[in-house]
Design a protein around this motif. Structure first.
Motif, PDB file in Angstrom:
ATOM      1  N   THR A 105       0.827  -1.209   0.000  1.00 28.50           N
ATOM      2  CA  THR A 105       0.000   0.000   0.000  1.00 28.50           C
ATOM      3  C   THR A 105       0.861   1.260   0.000  1.00 28.50           C
ATOM      4  OG1 THR A 105      -1.751  -1.177   1.179  1.00 28.50           O
ATOM      5  CG2 THR A 105      -1.817   1.233   1.262  1.00 28.50           C
ATOM      6  N   VAL A 106       1.887   1.269   0.842  1.00 35.00           N
ATOM      7  CA  VAL A 106       2.776   2.438   0.914  1.00 35.00           C
ATOM      8  C   VAL A 106       3.473   2.662  -0.423  1.00 35.00           C
ATOM      9  CG1 VAL A 106       4.910   3.305   1.959  1.00 35.00           C
ATOM     10  CG2 VAL A 106       3.112   2.335   3.404  1.00 35.00           C
ATOM     11  N   LEU A 107       3.980   1.598  -1.030  1.00 36.08           N
ATOM     12  CA  LEU A 107       4.687   1.736  -2.303  1.00 36.08           C
ATOM     13  C   LEU A 107       3.765   2.184  -3.426  1.00 36.08           C
ATOM     14  CD1 LEU A 107       7.075  -1.350  -2.166  1.00 36.08           C
ATOM     15  CD2 LEU A 107       7.688   1.073  -1.969  1.00 36.08           C
ATOM     16  N   VAL A 108       2.565   1.631  -3.487  1.00 39.80           N
ATOM     17  CA  VAL A 108       1.617   2.038  -4.537  1.00 39.80           C
ATOM     18  C   VAL A 108       1.247   3.509  -4.370  1.00 39.80           C
ATOM     19  CG1 VAL A 108      -0.749   1.715  -5.373  1.00 39.80           C
ATOM     20  CG2 VAL A 108       0.721  -0.261  -5.019  1.00 39.80           C
ATOM     21  N   TRP A 109       1.026   3.938  -3.128  1.00 39.43           N
ATOM     22  CA  TRP A 109       0.729   5.350  -2.879  1.00 39.43           C
ATOM     23  C   TRP A 109       1.921   6.238  -3.238  1.00 39.43           C
ATOM     24  CZ3 TRP A 109      -3.319   8.395  -1.971  1.00 39.43           C
ATOM     25  CH2 TRP A 109      -4.532   7.779  -1.689  1.00 39.43           C
ATOM     26  N   ALA A 110       3.135   5.793  -2.929  1.00 43.47           N
ATOM     27  CA  ALA A 110       4.330   6.579  -3.257  1.00 43.47           C
ATOM     28  C   ALA A 110       4.474   6.746  -4.765  1.00 43.47           C
ATOM     29  CB  ALA A 110       5.575   5.911  -2.669  1.00 43.47           C
ATOM     30  N   VAL A 111       4.255   5.680  -5.504  1.00 45.43           N
ATOM     31  CA  VAL A 111       4.327   5.766  -6.977  1.00 45.43           C
ATOM     32  C   VAL A 111       3.246   6.699  -7.499  1.00 45.43           C
ATOM     33  CG1 VAL A 111       3.972   4.442  -9.104  1.00 45.43           C
ATOM     34  CG2 VAL A 111       5.469   3.552  -7.322  1.00 45.43           C
ATOM     35  N   GLY A 112       2.032   6.578  -6.981  1.00 42.89           N
ATOM     36  CA  GLY A 112       0.936   7.442  -7.415  1.00 42.89           C
ATOM     37  C   GLY A 112       1.192   8.905  -7.118  1.00 42.89           C
ATOM     38  N   LEU A 113       1.690   9.191  -5.917  1.00 46.01           N
ATOM     39  CA  LEU A 113       1.988  10.580  -5.552  1.00 46.01           C
ATOM     40  C   LEU A 113       3.133  11.145  -6.385  1.00 46.01           C
ATOM     41  CD1 LEU A 113       1.602  10.429  -1.672  1.00 46.01           C
ATOM     42  CD2 LEU A 113       0.081  11.564  -3.308  1.00 46.01           C
ATOM     43  N   ALA A 114       4.157  10.340  -6.623  1.00 47.27           N
ATOM     44  CA  ALA A 114       5.275  10.799  -7.459  1.00 47.27           C
ATOM     45  C   ALA A 114       4.796  11.102  -8.880  1.00 47.27           C
ATOM     46  CB  ALA A 114       6.390   9.751  -7.478  1.00 47.27           C
ATOM     47  N   ALA A 115       3.980  10.222  -9.433  1.00 49.09           N
ATOM     48  CA  ALA A 115       3.451  10.444 -10.785  1.00 49.09           C
ATOM     49  C   ALA A 115       2.577  11.694 -10.816  1.00 49.09           C
ATOM     50  CB  ALA A 115       2.666   9.224 -11.255  1.00 49.09           C
ATOM     51  N   ALA A 116       1.723  11.869  -9.829  1.00 45.97           N
ATOM     52  CA  ALA A 116       0.858  13.053  -9.786  1.00 45.97           C
ATOM     53  C   ALA A 116       1.681  14.329  -9.670  1.00 45.97           C
ATOM     54  CB  ALA A 116      -0.119  12.940  -8.619  1.00 45.97           C
ATOM     55  N   PHE A 117       2.720  14.317  -8.825  1.00 49.81           N
ATOM     56  CA  PHE A 117       3.590  15.480  -8.670  1.00 49.81           C
ATOM     57  C   PHE A 117       4.305  15.809  -9.978  1.00 49.81           C
ATOM     58  CE2 PHE A 117       7.832  17.209  -7.686  1.00 49.81           C
ATOM     59  CZ  PHE A 117       7.442  18.425  -7.133  1.00 49.81           C
ATOM     60  N   LEU A 118       4.838  14.795 -10.650  1.00 54.89           N
ATOM     61  CA  LEU A 118       5.546  15.035 -11.910  1.00 54.89           C
ATOM     62  C   LEU A 118       4.603  15.494 -13.017  1.00 54.89           C
ATOM     63  CD1 LEU A 118       8.064  12.067 -11.838  1.00 54.89           C
ATOM     64  CD2 LEU A 118       8.570  14.510 -11.553  1.00 54.89           C
ATOM     65  N   ILE A 119       3.386  14.979 -13.040  1.00 52.92           N
ATOM     66  CA  ILE A 119       2.398  15.441 -14.020  1.00 52.92           C
ATOM     67  C   ILE A 119       2.077  16.907 -13.775  1.00 52.92           C
ATOM     68  CG2 ILE A 119      -0.040  15.249 -14.673  1.00 52.92           C
ATOM     69  CD1 ILE A 119       0.307  12.177 -14.373  1.00 52.92           C
ATOM     70  N   LEU A 120       1.842  17.264 -12.523  1.00 57.19           N
ATOM     71  CA  LEU A 120       1.549  18.658 -12.185  1.00 57.19           C
ATOM     72  C   LEU A 120       2.715  19.575 -12.539  1.00 57.19           C
ATOM     73  CD1 LEU A 120      -0.325  20.739 -10.798  1.00 57.19           C
ATOM     74  CD2 LEU A 120       0.854  20.173  -8.666  1.00 57.19           C
ATOM     75  N   LEU A 121       3.910  19.198 -12.127  1.00 56.21           N
ATOM     76  CA  LEU A 121       5.093  20.012 -12.380  1.00 56.21           C
ATOM     77  C   LEU A 121       5.369  20.143 -13.877  1.00 56.21           C
ATOM     78  CD1 LEU A 121       7.383  21.535 -10.966  1.00 56.21           C
ATOM     79  CD2 LEU A 121       8.704  19.426 -11.045  1.00 56.21           C
ATOM     80  N   GLY A 122       5.311  19.028 -14.613  1.00 58.51           N
ATOM     81  CA  GLY A 122       5.557  19.069 -16.058  1.00 58.51           C
ATOM     82  C   GLY A 122       4.537  19.901 -16.794  1.00 58.51           C
ATOM     83  N   THR A 123       3.276  19.795 -16.405  1.00 59.86           N
ATOM     84  CA  THR A 123       2.216  20.581 -17.034  1.00 59.86           C
ATOM     85  C   THR A 123       2.426  22.069 -16.772  1.00 59.86           C
ATOM     86  OG1 THR A 123       0.683  18.741 -16.778  1.00 59.86           O
ATOM     87  CG2 THR A 123      -0.281  20.894 -17.183  1.00 59.86           C
ATOM     88  N   LEU A 124       2.780  22.419 -15.543  1.00 61.90           N
ATOM     89  CA  LEU A 124       3.066  23.822 -15.224  1.00 61.90           C
ATOM     90  C   LEU A 124       4.239  24.358 -16.033  1.00 61.90           C
ATOM     91  CD1 LEU A 124       2.554  23.879 -11.350  1.00 61.90           C
ATOM     92  CD2 LEU A 124       1.201  25.092 -13.068  1.00 61.90           C
TER      93      LEU A 124
END
Length: 148
Positions: free
Chosen positions: A106-125
């Motif tokens: 659960t921790v690893l899946v959440w970490a991957v999801g949060l990292a992907a969401a952060f990179l999507i947000l940052l890249g889009t900005l």
């Protein structure tokens, strides 16, 4: 059916769970995004490395020219979103396959999801707020372009 008989494949063993099947949709997403990514990536590579002067054309001015048009902004953002979600979904699948401890999984899946969401947000900005004149001073070679 006796105890020494194997049930036929796909024999329902319990009532089917109601609701959406996230694994099925993840599988479909991987196939569809993979096809779209092939088109987007080869288009990206062709424009950047083959068309025009090839790799010699890639410099700051090339990026500024590309990001001045909404078409290329959206091309790169869609490629970014698809690639990051595709990669995160692949990592989620690997984690689910190999991590046996439920809390760690659960921790690893959440970490991957949060990292992907952060990179999507940052890249889009970065793509949509790209300003070549940000921080340009009179000493810069970009001053003539940016002062007006």
């Amino acid at each position: 059916m006796t105890s020494d008989t194997i049930a036929a494949p796909r024999t329902p063993t319990a009532a089917r769970r109601r609701g959406s099947n996230l694994e099925k949709w993840g599988w479909i997403y991987m196939r569809a995004s993979g096809v779209l990514l092939v088109v987007l990536i080869f288009g990206h590579l062709f424009i950047n490395l083959v068309a025009g002067d090839g790799v010699r054309q890639i410099d700051f001015a090339f990026v500024v020219g590309k990001y001045a048009t909404p078409f290329w902004q959206w091309w790169d953002v869609i490629m970014l979103w698809l690639a990051l979600i595709h990669g995160a979904n692949g990592m989620r699948t690997i984690i689910n396959d190999y991590v046996t401890h439920a809390r760690t999984r659960t921790v690893l899946v959440w970490a991957v999801g949060l990292a992907a969401a952060f990179l999507i947000l940052l890249g889009t900005l970065v793509v949509f707020t790209f300003d070549p004149c940000l921080g340009v001073t009179q000493d810069s070679s970009l001053w003539s372009m940016c002062k007006g």
